[in-house]
Scaffold this active site. Structure first.
Site, PDB file in Angstrom:
ATOM      1  N   SER A   1      -6.187   5.691   8.272  1.00 12.42           N
ATOM      2  CA  SER A   1      -5.428   5.767   9.263  1.00 12.42           C
ATOM      3  C   SER A   1      -4.050   5.853   8.742  1.00 12.42           C
ATOM      4  O   SER A   1      -3.911   5.312   7.638  1.00 12.42           O
ATOM      5  CB  SER A   1      -5.550   4.396  10.128  1.00 12.42           C
TER       6      SER A   1
ATOM      7  N   TYR B   1      -6.946  -4.725   9.934  1.00 13.97           N
ATOM      8  CA  TYR B   1      -7.175  -3.427  10.059  1.00 13.97           C
ATOM      9  C   TYR B   1      -6.225  -2.648   9.181  1.00 13.97           C
ATOM     10  O   TYR B   1      -6.640  -1.717   8.310  1.00 13.97           O
ATOM     11  CB  TYR B   1      -6.543  -3.012  11.609  1.00 13.97           C
TER      12      TYR B   1
ATOM     13  N   LYS C   1      -7.797  -0.165   6.143  1.00 13.55           N
ATOM     14  CA  LYS C   1      -7.767   1.341   6.056  1.00 13.55           C
ATOM     15  C   LYS C   1      -6.953   1.666   4.751  1.00 13.55           C
ATOM     16  O   LYS C   1      -7.102   2.694   4.341  1.00 13.55           O
ATOM     17  CB  LYS C   1      -6.835   1.697   7.351  1.00 13.55           C
TER      18      LYS C   1
END
Length: 248
Positions: A140, A153, A157
């Site tokens: 991401s 998160y 990532k």
């Protein structure tokens, strides 16, 4: 890509489904690994509409045994592995100071442990086949900048970039490529809560040079490109698809 077998984890919705559909349109047979059986069945029906074989495999990517069984079933039914896409991921929004350890571990279990287990299984299969192949790790653009309320998160990532680079270096001798796909702000089920925040949506749109969020379908062609077995010299690359967000 006719005759190539591809696997997409979390390939039953959002960017994952777009990735699967892009490869199906290019002629690849596709296995969708995911936990939601009903959603996977709908995705497989859609993929078969492109004239290829498609398979839904129930799999928790963080479960080592399920991953091994999913790979065995995939190659038994569709043939030797040609491309593997580690896409499955979840998020848990919370202020950093209020983030429970349980939520941190749950996100990393799926996003990072799951990518490790699945790409390791894919690498083992590629090495045993001796036929080369492609791995795509879906990270991401949050790996490039801070993301408030998304510590787990963002950490997961960012970790995927290190994993992807290592696979590119270590597996090159086996003619296995590994590239990282970094999507920007995209309209999916996962980002639906953010989209409902009008101020946030306006701010991120204003910072994006193309002045909009992406639609999942815009990842179809880049997925087919990354899986293309003819691109034997393209590895270790971060492919950013974000409408210019990270350079603006």
């Amino acid at each position: 890509m006719a005759g190539l077998t591809a696997v997409v984890t979390g390939g039953n919705r959002g960017i994952g489904l777009a990735v699967a559909e892009g490869m199906a349109k290019a002629g690849a047979d596709v296995a969708v690994w995911a936990r939601d059986g009903a959603t996977s069945a709908d995705a497989v029906e859609r993929l078969r509409g492109h004239g290829v074989r498609a398979l839904a495999v129930a799999c928790d990517v963080a479960d080592e045994q399920q991953v091994a069984e999913a790979m065995t079933r995939t190659v038994d039914e569709l043939g030797p592995l040609g491309c593997f896409v580690a896409n499955a991921g979840i998020s848990a929004a919370a202020p950093f100071v209020d983030t429970p350890l349980e939520d941190w571990r749950r996100v990393l279990r799926t996003n990072l442990d799951g990518a490790f287990l699945t790409t390791r299984e894919a690498a083992r299969r590629f090495v045993a086949q001796g036929s080369g192949g492609s791995i795509v790790v879906v990270a991401s653009t949050v790996s490039r900048f801070g993301a408030a309320n998304q510590a787990a998160y963002a950490a997961s990532k960012t970790g995927l970039l290190g994993l992807g680079r290592t696979l590119a270096v270590e597996l090159a001798r086996h003619r296995v490529r590994c590239n990282m796909l970094l999507p920007g702000w995209t309209r999916t089920d996962m980002t639906a809560p953010a989209l409902r925040n009008e101020r946030f949506t306006a701010a991120t749109t204003a910072r994006t040079p193309v002045r909009r969020w992406a639609e999942p379908a815009e990842f179809e062609e880049v997925a087919a490109f990354l899986a293309d077995p003819a691109l034997t010299f393209h590895t270790g690359n971060e492919v950013v698809v974000d409408g210019g967000y990270t350079v603006f």
